[in-house]
Design a protein around this motif. Structure first.
Motif, PDB file in Angstrom:
ATOM      1  N   SER A  74       0.842  -1.188   0.000  1.00  0.00           N
ATOM      2  CA  SER A  74       0.000   0.000   0.000  1.00  0.00           C
ATOM      3  C   SER A  74       0.880   1.242   0.000  1.00  0.00           C
ATOM      4  O   SER A  74       1.921   1.283   0.674  1.00  0.00           O
ATOM      5  CB  SER A  74      -0.896  -0.018   1.240  1.00  0.00           C
ATOM      6  N   PHE A  75       0.447   2.246  -0.724  1.00  0.00           N
ATOM      7  CA  PHE A  75       1.257   3.461  -0.893  1.00  0.00           C
ATOM      8  C   PHE A  75       0.306   4.645  -1.024  1.00  0.00           C
ATOM      9  O   PHE A  75      -0.013   5.081  -2.119  1.00  0.00           O
ATOM     10  CB  PHE A  75       2.122   3.305  -2.150  1.00  0.00           C
ATOM     11  N   SER A  76      -0.144   5.173   0.100  1.00  0.00           N
ATOM     12  CA  SER A  76      -1.126   6.255   0.049  1.00  0.00           C
ATOM     13  C   SER A  76      -0.440   7.616   0.124  1.00  0.00           C
ATOM     14  O   SER A  76       0.649   7.753   0.680  1.00  0.00           O
ATOM     15  CB  SER A  76      -2.147   6.116   1.181  1.00  0.00           C
ATOM     16  N   LEU A  77      -1.089   8.604  -0.443  1.00  0.00           N
ATOM     17  CA  LEU A  77      -0.574   9.975  -0.477  1.00  0.00           C
ATOM     18  C   LEU A  77      -1.446  10.861   0.394  1.00  0.00           C
ATOM     19  O   LEU A  77      -2.668  10.888   0.226  1.00  0.00           O
ATOM     20  CB  LEU A  77      -0.586  10.518  -1.909  1.00  0.00           C
ATOM     21  N   LYS A  78      -0.826  11.575   1.305  1.00  0.00           N
ATOM     22  CA  LYS A  78      -1.538  12.528   2.144  1.00  0.00           C
ATOM     23  C   LYS A  78      -1.153  13.939   1.740  1.00  0.00           C
ATOM     24  O   LYS A  78       0.036  14.264   1.660  1.00  0.00           O
ATOM     25  CB  LYS A  78      -1.223  12.310   3.629  1.00  0.00           C
ATOM     26  N   ILE A  79      -2.175  14.739   1.492  1.00  0.00           N
ATOM     27  CA  ILE A  79      -1.960  16.143   1.155  1.00  0.00           C
ATOM     28  C   ILE A  79      -2.511  16.967   2.310  1.00  0.00           C
ATOM     29  O   ILE A  79      -3.710  16.913   2.616  1.00  0.00           O
ATOM     30  CB  ILE A  79      -2.667  16.538  -0.154  1.00  0.00           C
ATOM     31  N   SER A  80      -1.648  17.697   2.956  1.00  0.00           N
ATOM     32  CA  SER A  80      -2.045  18.537   4.083  1.00  0.00           C
ATOM     33  C   SER A  80      -2.269  19.968   3.611  1.00  0.00           C
ATOM     34  O   SER A  80      -1.673  20.404   2.617  1.00  0.00           O
ATOM     35  CB  SER A  80      -0.965  18.522   5.162  1.00  0.00           C
ATOM     36  N   ASP A  81      -3.129  20.691   4.326  1.00  0.00           N
ATOM     37  CA  ASP A  81      -3.370  22.097   3.999  1.00  0.00           C
ATOM     38  C   ASP A  81      -3.653  22.248   2.493  1.00  0.00           C
ATOM     39  O   ASP A  81      -2.957  22.999   1.774  1.00  0.00           O
ATOM     40  CB  ASP A  81      -2.159  22.937   4.412  1.00  0.00           C
ATOM     41  N   SER A  82      -4.650  21.544   2.026  1.00  0.00           N
ATOM     42  CA  SER A  82      -4.946  21.509   0.586  1.00  0.00           C
ATOM     43  C   SER A  82      -5.126  22.911   0.008  1.00  0.00           C
ATOM     44  O   SER A  82      -5.748  23.785   0.631  1.00  0.00           O
ATOM     45  CB  SER A  82      -6.213  20.695   0.332  1.00  0.00           C
ATOM     46  N   GLN A  83      -4.595  23.094  -1.191  1.00  0.00           N
ATOM     47  CA  GLN A  83      -4.691  24.374  -1.871  1.00  0.00           C
ATOM     48  C   GLN A  83      -5.406  24.187  -3.210  1.00  0.00           C
ATOM     49  O   GLN A  83      -5.434  23.080  -3.754  1.00  0.00           O
ATOM     50  CB  GLN A  83      -3.286  24.945  -2.094  1.00  0.00           C
ATOM     51  N   LEU A  84      -5.959  25.287  -3.714  1.00  0.00           N
ATOM     52  CA  LEU A  84      -6.708  25.194  -4.974  1.00  0.00           C
ATOM     53  C   LEU A  84      -5.848  24.626  -6.095  1.00  0.00           C
ATOM     54  O   LEU A  84      -6.327  23.914  -6.970  1.00  0.00           O
ATOM     55  CB  LEU A  84      -7.258  26.568  -5.361  1.00  0.00           C
ATOM     56  N   GLY A  85      -4.567  24.922  -6.051  1.00  0.00           N
ATOM     57  CA  GLY A  85      -3.657  24.423  -7.077  1.00  0.00           C
ATOM     58  C   GLY A  85      -3.398  22.928  -7.002  1.00  0.00           C
ATOM     59  O   GLY A  85      -2.759  22.371  -7.902  1.00  0.00           O
ATOM     60  N   ASP A  86      -3.898  22.299  -5.960  1.00  0.00           N
ATOM     61  CA  ASP A  86      -3.743  20.839  -5.858  1.00  0.00           C
ATOM     62  C   ASP A  86      -4.791  20.115  -6.695  1.00  0.00           C
ATOM     63  O   ASP A  86      -4.715  18.892  -6.848  1.00  0.00           O
ATOM     64  CB  ASP A  86      -3.852  20.394  -4.399  1.00  0.00           C
ATOM     65  N   THR A  87      -5.767  20.839  -7.208  1.00  0.00           N
ATOM     66  CA  THR A  87      -6.780  20.218  -8.063  1.00  0.00           C
ATOM     67  C   THR A  87      -6.116  19.623  -9.287  1.00  0.00           C
ATOM     68  O   THR A  87      -5.452  20.331 -10.061  1.00  0.00           O
ATOM     69  CB  THR A  87      -7.829  21.253  -8.483  1.00  0.00           C
ATOM     70  N   ALA A  88      -6.258  18.321  -9.465  1.00  0.00           N
ATOM     71  CA  ALA A  88      -5.566  17.610 -10.544  1.00  0.00           C
ATOM     72  C   ALA A  88      -5.933  16.141 -10.498  1.00  0.00           C
ATOM     73  O   ALA A  88      -6.590  15.671  -9.566  1.00  0.00           O
ATOM     74  CB  ALA A  88      -4.050  17.755 -10.397  1.00  0.00           C
ATOM     75  N   MET A  89      -5.477  15.428 -11.529  1.00  0.00           N
ATOM     76  CA  MET A  89      -5.477  13.966 -11.482  1.00  0.00           C
ATOM     77  C   MET A  89      -4.187  13.534 -10.807  1.00  0.00           C
ATOM     78  O   MET A  89      -3.120  14.085 -11.093  1.00  0.00           O
ATOM     79  CB  MET A  89      -5.537  13.388 -12.898  1.00  0.00           C
ATOM     80  N   TYR A  90      -4.288  12.538  -9.947  1.00  0.00           N
ATOM     81  CA  TYR A  90      -3.114  12.008  -9.278  1.00  0.00           C
ATOM     82  C   TYR A  90      -2.948  10.542  -9.663  1.00  0.00           C
ATOM     83  O   TYR A  90      -3.874   9.744  -9.526  1.00  0.00           O
ATOM     84  CB  TYR A  90      -3.244  12.156  -7.759  1.00  0.00           C
ATOM     85  N   PHE A  91      -1.745  10.225 -10.121  1.00  0.00           N
ATOM     86  CA  PHE A  91      -1.450   8.865 -10.542  1.00  0.00           C
ATOM     87  C   PHE A  91      -0.394   8.260  -9.633  1.00  0.00           C
ATOM     88  O   PHE A  91       0.645   8.864  -9.364  1.00  0.00           O
ATOM     89  CB  PHE A  91      -0.929   8.840 -11.979  1.00  0.00           C
ATOM     90  N   CYS A  92      -0.666   7.071  -9.204  1.00  0.00           N
ATOM     91  CA  CYS A  92       0.300   6.267  -8.468  1.00  0.00           C
ATOM     92  C   CYS A  92       1.034   5.405  -9.494  1.00  0.00           C
ATOM     93  O   CYS A  92       0.427   4.927 -10.469  1.00  0.00           O
ATOM     94  CB  CYS A  92      -0.447   5.399  -7.458  1.00  0.00           C
TER      95      CYS A  92
END
Lengths: 114, 117
Positions: A74-92
């Motif tokens: 398992s390899f999860s991604l945590k994004i803290s203090d989310s910002q509008l610029g984080d809007t995107a597709m995320y690929f593992c």
């Protein structure tokens, strides 16, 4: 065969909140590298964070961190203090050094809500 | 450092026509990849070059797709003849060979969006 599974096709998070994107993978190899890539609407894919499988310590990169559980694959991604610029597709993705081929998941579309 | 360059950014063609895409990797990057990304899916590797040699082209539909990398730098990907199902974004990426820092990190270009009508 190597596979990568991202079970969350879409997610949303309020600005400044924390969100976790999940990823599981399958390989019989012991040595490999794991990545999270971000693809904003402009479609240029950029690297977010990288983890070497032989390292027990979880990688961090500013507001981005991973929870790497090798036994559970398992390899999860945590994004803290989310910002509008984080809007995107995320690929593992992961790569086996022996083959140099990247294996990508199907992606998670993240929307940060103002 | 200049990034991976691709052209054109957009292309619309009719089925059975031909099309070619161009990629210029980051200077010094020995490995170059072409991916096909269909809407809603992750990138699928089509072909991988190391310098000007092919490392992996197992998922390249060789009856219609071809690629070359002259002098180990620029690369072109060609589709002839195109089918409707070839509509996708074609991504080019490059990576360093053998460097310790991020040896397997791929740098992507902006992609070429192909629409086949």
């Amino acid at each position: 065969a190597q596979t990568v599974t991202q079970s969350q096709p879409e997610m949303s998070v309020q600005e400044a909140e924390t969100v976790t994107l999940s990823c599981t993978y399958d390989t019989s190899e012991n040595n490999y590298y794991l990545f999270w890539y971000k693809q904003p609407p402009s479609r240029q894919m950029i690297l977010v964070i990288r983890q070497e499988a032989y390292k027990q310590q979880n990688a961090t990169e500013n507001r981005f961190s991973v929870n790497f559980q090798k036994a559970a694959k398992s390899f999860s991604l945590k994004i803290s203090d989310s910002q509008l610029g984080d809007t995107a597709m995320y690929f593992c993705a992961f790569i086996l050094p022996t083959g140099n081929q990247f294996y990508f998941g199907t992606g998670t579309s993240l929307t940060v809500i103002p | 450092e200049a990034g991976v360059a691709q052209s054109p950014r957009y292309k619309i063609i009719e089925k059975r026509q031909s099309v070619a895409f161009w990629c210029n990797p980051i200077s010094g990057h020995a490995t170059l990849y072409w991916y096909q990304q269909i809407l809603g899916q992750g990138p699928k590797l089509l072909i991988q070059f190391q310098n000007n040699g092919v490392v992996d082209d197992s998922q390249l539909p060789k009856d219609r797709f071809s690629a070359e990398r002259l002098k180990g730098v620029d690369s072109t990907l060609k589709i002839q003849p195109a089918k409707l199902e070839d509509s996708a974004v074609y991504l080019c990426a490059s990576s360093l060979e053998g460097a310790f820092q991020g040896p397997y990190e791929q740098y992507f270009g902006p992609g070429t969006r192909l629409t086949v009508t």
